[in-house]
Design an enzyme around this catalytic site. Sequence first.
Site, PDB file in Angstrom:
ATOM      1  N   THR A 163      42.142  32.685 -11.985  1.00 22.04           N
ATOM      2  CA  THR A 163      43.163  33.629 -11.545  1.00 22.04           C
ATOM      3  C   THR A 163      42.470  34.573 -10.572  1.00 22.04           C
ATOM      4  OG1 THR A 163      42.645  35.243 -13.256  1.00 22.04           O
ATOM      5  CG2 THR A 163      44.289  33.613 -13.804  1.00 22.04           C
ATOM      6  N   ARG A 190      55.588  26.205 -17.469  1.00 24.82           N
ATOM      7  CA  ARG A 190      54.569  26.815 -18.330  1.00 24.82           C
ATOM      8  C   ARG A 190      54.192  28.195 -17.807  1.00 24.82           C
ATOM      9  NH1 ARG A 190      49.185  28.858 -17.092  1.00 24.82           N
ATOM     10  NH2 ARG A 190      48.022  28.924 -19.060  1.00 24.82           N
ATOM     11  N   ALA A 214      41.077  30.641 -19.867  1.00 24.73           N
ATOM     12  CA  ALA A 214      42.007  29.743 -20.553  1.00 24.73           C
ATOM     13  C   ALA A 214      43.189  30.558 -21.062  1.00 24.73           C
ATOM     14  CB  ALA A 214      41.299  29.041 -21.708  1.00 24.73           C
TER      15      ALA A 214
END
Length: 282
Positions: A163, A190, A214
């Site tokens: 990110t 998602r 994650a």
Amino acid sequence: MQLIVHGGAGDEPDEPDRRQSVLDEAAAIGADATTPVDAVVSAIDILEADPRFNAGVGGAIQADGVVRTDAGIMTDERRAGAACSMPGVRHAIGVAHRVMEETPHVLLAGEHAVALAEGFDIVPEELTTDHTRERFAAADPPETDEIGDRIEWVRERFGGADTVGAVAVDEGRVAAATSTGGRWFALAGRVGDVPQIGCGFYASPAGGASATGAGEDIARTTLAREAVRRLEDGEQPTNAAANAIDEYEELTGSTAGVIVLDESGQAGSAYNSAAMQTSTDL
């Protein structure tokens, strides 16, 4: 203005020197802003436009071949905005900013978030690149709409963790923000940690944090909130970041990174993945 930015925690990146120069540029531009909110938005905007990062252009592609972006922003006054599952929206942090500033809401999703973006001249655009299209094609995406087959394909390929994010402080005012293209080969729609308050981003009068890694595990452990809680308990930023990641790894066995900035402008960062590039302007 004190500012720290990150380009994602994950594998060793391609073109690390070029990525670092873009991170440095983002930090310098953000530090020239007049408020912490403007600082994190302008810094992340630079990263969302660069395909070397998993945010905006070049973001991860979901199982149906579409890039959907997520972002969130929060201030020390507990003002917050987020937007998620936006096909074709490069400047995701700009949409989250508008949610915070212009609406009574905290989170908008999907086509309605895209419509809000368009209302503020954030126009959808092509986010795939030659590289990401080639990677998706090589994964042999399923041609069937049968949900069992599609889930099995996702289980075998789902991954990635990058990110981008930023935290800024100016005279005790704090803003934290995070933006992402998600994780590769996820089911369509998602949504991970990034637009969830306390997971991908968090701010309080003690400081702010932006998390990366994650996403499902970050969401389960509210990593950004945990890092800021440690600032609230009096830990120094370097210790707060390191201890938050240690606890996260113990709980999940997974990888992540976090950047923090306390109310005085002291920075800290930690990660347990192969790499996480950061830049500061303090």
